[in-house]
Design a protein around this motif. Structure first.
Motif, PDB file in Angstrom:
ATOM      1  N   TYR A 184      -5.397   0.365   6.125  1.00  0.00           N
ATOM      2  CA  TYR A 184      -6.512  -0.305   6.480  1.00  0.00           C
ATOM      3  C   TYR A 184      -6.988  -1.119   5.184  1.00  0.00           C
ATOM      4  O   TYR A 184      -7.544  -1.994   5.288  1.00  0.00           O
ATOM      5  N   ALA A 185      -6.212  -0.836   4.126  1.00  0.00           N
ATOM      6  CA  ALA A 185      -6.562  -1.670   2.892  1.00  0.00           C
ATOM      7  C   ALA A 185      -5.976  -2.971   2.846  1.00  0.00           C
ATOM      8  O   ALA A 185      -6.598  -3.870   1.681  1.00  0.00           O
TER       9      ALA A 185
ATOM     10  N   GLY B 270     -12.456   6.087  -0.446  1.00  0.00           N
ATOM     11  CA  GLY B 270     -11.804   6.385   0.843  1.00  0.00           C
ATOM     12  C   GLY B 270     -11.871   7.934   1.267  1.00  0.00           C
ATOM     13  O   GLY B 270     -12.240   8.216   2.386  1.00  0.00           O
TER      14      GLY B 270
ATOM     15  N   VAL C 199       0.719  -1.211  -0.078  1.00  0.00           N
ATOM     16  CA  VAL C 199       0.053  -0.032   0.204  1.00  0.00           C
ATOM     17  C   VAL C 199       0.977   1.293   0.049  1.00  0.00           C
ATOM     18  O   VAL C 199       2.235   1.049  -0.082  1.00  0.00           O
TER      19      VAL C 199
ATOM     20  N   ASP D 203     -10.079  -6.337  -3.336  1.00  0.00           N
ATOM     21  CA  ASP D 203      -9.386  -5.371  -4.267  1.00  0.00           C
ATOM     22  C   ASP D 203     -10.075  -4.754  -5.520  1.00  0.00           C
ATOM     23  O   ASP D 203     -10.704  -5.486  -6.135  1.00  0.00           O
TER      24      ASP D 203
ATOM     25  N   SER E  44      -9.596  -2.479  -7.437  1.00  0.00           N
ATOM     26  CA  SER E  44      -8.638  -1.696  -8.591  1.00  0.00           C
ATOM     27  C   SER E  44      -9.070  -1.991 -10.084  1.00  0.00           C
ATOM     28  O   SER E  44      -8.627  -1.030 -10.883  1.00  0.00           O
TER      29      SER E  44
ATOM     30  N   ASN F 216     -11.022  -0.156   9.856  1.00  0.00           N
ATOM     31  CA  ASN F 216     -11.198   0.891   9.454  1.00  0.00           C
ATOM     32  C   ASN F 216     -11.070   1.960  10.743  1.00  0.00           C
ATOM     33  O   ASN F 216     -10.817   1.225  11.929  1.00  0.00           O
TER      34      ASN F 216
ATOM     35  N   GLY G 250      -5.424   1.735  -1.976  1.00  0.00           N
ATOM     36  CA  GLY G 250      -4.362   1.583  -0.609  1.00  0.00           C
ATOM     37  C   GLY G 250      -3.731   2.823  -0.442  1.00  0.00           C
ATOM     38  O   GLY G 250      -2.327   2.818   0.211  1.00  0.00           O
TER      39      GLY G 250
ATOM     40  N   ARG H 291      -9.800  -2.551  -0.130  1.00  0.00           N
ATOM     41  CA  ARG H 291      -8.878  -1.673  -1.074  1.00  0.00           C
ATOM     42  C   ARG H 291      -9.505  -1.099  -2.206  1.00  0.00           C
ATOM     43  O   ARG H 291     -10.045  -1.627  -2.951  1.00  0.00           O
ATOM     44  N   SER H 292      -9.219   0.252  -2.164  1.00  0.00           N
ATOM     45  CA  SER H 292      -9.729   0.890  -3.309  1.00  0.00           C
ATOM     46  C   SER H 292      -8.291   1.386  -4.123  1.00  0.00           C
ATOM     47  O   SER H 292      -8.024   0.422  -5.117  1.00  0.00           O
TER      48      SER H 292
ATOM     49  N   VAL I 277      -8.594  -9.476   1.266  1.00  0.00           N
ATOM     50  CA  VAL I 277      -8.637  -8.258   0.797  1.00  0.00           C
ATOM     51  C   VAL I 277      -9.626  -8.244  -0.567  1.00  0.00           C
ATOM     52  O   VAL I 277      -9.542  -9.166  -1.184  1.00  0.00           O
TER      53      VAL I 277
ATOM     54  N   ASN J 258      -4.738   5.287   2.124  1.00  0.00           N
ATOM     55  CA  ASN J 258      -5.005   5.725   3.405  1.00  0.00           C
ATOM     56  C   ASN J 258      -3.461   5.238   4.083  1.00  0.00           C
ATOM     57  O   ASN J 258      -3.151   4.180   4.163  1.00  0.00           O
TER      58      ASN J 258
END
Length: 461
Positions: free
Chosen positions: A77-78, A137, A30, A87, A89, A452, A71, A68-69, A85, A73
């Protein structure tokens, strides 16, 4: 234990990545290099149905579940240890309706993706000071960006969202459907489900006046005060910040500037360029500055102008707080501490949003709170070598401790470092925490979505 064959049997269409796979280490990395977690598997989803399948399987096996959007943050938290996870993406579809000035965005997008698509129509969305920040996020926690003073936060411009709940159901949340959930996701983070797509109101932008002026560190305090005083008269079109950072050690720069500590005053004027020239004249002439980089700029390029300050792959630790005021003594503390910063990759940002579209939204309208505090500081400490972690973390904490007389009882949840616990939640949400816990109990009673800034479900809810 969940395995790939069980996932495939569920109808999952995306990619499955596990330990031993060639992509595993890259897929679990991340933005913050200090985060080193090893999930059982990473499920790269292609649509909301895929997300629902993984949510159901993780719940069935009682496994930790990270979302995970992009990553980005800093708290990491991702990704999680010994869990799953989701993901997002691969989910990067963007649909623009130029006539309605709306944009539908899947959750794998970052703000650079969104504003590149909107720029073709002379439009822009409100989120993101840097382009690599994830849409998901940032929006769920707030959504600061270069249009915040003119058009508010990203969540203030959210028209609706599609969400996968803890029981695997896919629902919509907007002003007509699941209104309580819609209220909660506008500031309450990822506590209530996996948002798979967002619909935003977009705004005319096109070309803006964007850039930065730089002052030597020796003049940092006076330069920041000049920006502070100008902010008292700033129109909504003007979103500016004050930064303390070190210039890159770049051979293309003049020798005195290479690696030099500087104060930067910069941002975006999102109105007619000619008006912006008049509004920002005082800022640009004060000093005078070492460098004036303000220029007419397409909005999607303006959003990338600060990307170099926050590159991925460094170790990071952030602290932040709203400020009751930014008086001369507070400025002096920040400048003095920056003179002793242990890493040249650390950036301090001072922000002002008072008396603007951001502060005119009723406090009760969304879960996001503390619109009454106009000033904010975020200390984004970053360093290259893991052995320097303790020193940099200590310096960051000491700076916030020194500012304690000036800090307000509130914090922006997206800027929290992850180690604040209950104090961080109270600072972020205040009296809204009880309502959020009640809504959490309705939509996620077992706290499946807990990796989170976690809002625990109300007992017995």
């Amino acid at each position: 234990m969940i395995n790939s064959s069980e996932i495939r049997q569920s109808g999952f269409q995306g990619e499955i990545i596990q330990s031993g796979d060639q992509e595993y280490d890259k897929a679990r990395a991340v933005f913050n290099a200090s985060i080193d977690r090893r999930p059982v598997l990473i499920a790269r989803c292609v649509d909301a149905d895929d997300v629902a399948r993984i949510v159901t399987l993780a719940r069935r096996h009682n496994l930790p579940l990270a979302i995970r959007s992009t990553g980005h943050n800093v708290a990491g938290y991702a990704v999680c240890d010994d869990g799953v996870v989701i993901d997002l993406s691969l989910m990067k579809a963007i649909t623009v309706d130029p006539s309605a000035r709306t944009v539908r965005v899947e959750s794998g997008c970052n703000w650079g993706d969104v504003n590149d698509a909107l720029q073709l129509h002379g439009l822009a969305a409100t989120g993101g000071f840097v382009s690599i920040t994830g849409v998901s996020g940032l929006t769920l926690g707030g959504g600061l960006g270069w249009l915040v003073r003119k058009h508010g936060l990203a969540l203030d411009n959210l028209l609706g969202a599609e969400i996968v709940l803890a029981d695997g159901r896919k629902v919509k949340a907007n002003s007509r459907e699941n209104e309580d959930l819609f209220w909660a996701i506008r500031g309450g983070g990822g506590n209530f489900g996996v948002v798979t797509s967002f619909e935003f109101q977009a705004h005319p932008a096109g070309t803006v006046l964007a850039g930065i002026v730089l002052h030597p560190a020796s003049a940092a305090a006076s330069a920041i005060r000049s920006w502070r005083d100008l902010e008292a008269e700033a129109p909504d079109e003007s979103t500016l910040g004050a930064l303390l950072f070190h210039m890159p050690d770049d051979p293309s720069l003049p020798p005195p500037m290479r690696g030099a500590p500087v104060a930067g005053l910069g941002g975006v004027y999102a109105g007619p360029v000619e008006e912006g020239e008049k509004v920002l004249q005082r800022l640009r002439e004060y000093g005078p500055p070492l460098v004036d980089k303000f220029a007419p700029t397409p909005y999607n390029e303006a959003q990338r102008m600060a990307d170099f300050l926050w590159p991925p792959g460094l170790h990071g630790y952030w602290k932040s707080s709203y400020l009751k005021a930014l008086d001369d003594a507070a400025v002096d503390i920040v400048v003095d501490r920056f003179a002793r910063v242990p890493s040249r990759q650390t950036v301090i940002v001072l922000e002002n949003y008072g008396n603007s579209a951001w502060s005119r939204v009723p406090e009760s309208a969304t879960a996001f709170g503390h619109r009454n505090w106009p000033w904010n500081i975020v200390v984004t400490s970053a360093w290259s070598d893991a052995k320097d972690s303790e020193r940099n973390i200590a310096w960051t904490r000491e700076l916030l401790d020194a500012l304690r007389p000036y800090t307000a009882p509130g914090a922006y949840v997206n800027y929290l470092g992850g180690d604040e616990g209950v104090d961080g939640l109270q600072a972020a949400y205040g009296t809204k925490l009880g309502r959020l816990a009640s809504i959490k109990a309705k939509y996620d009673p077992t706290n499946l979505f807990r990796l989170n800034q976690n809002i625990a479900p109300e007992p017995g809810g």
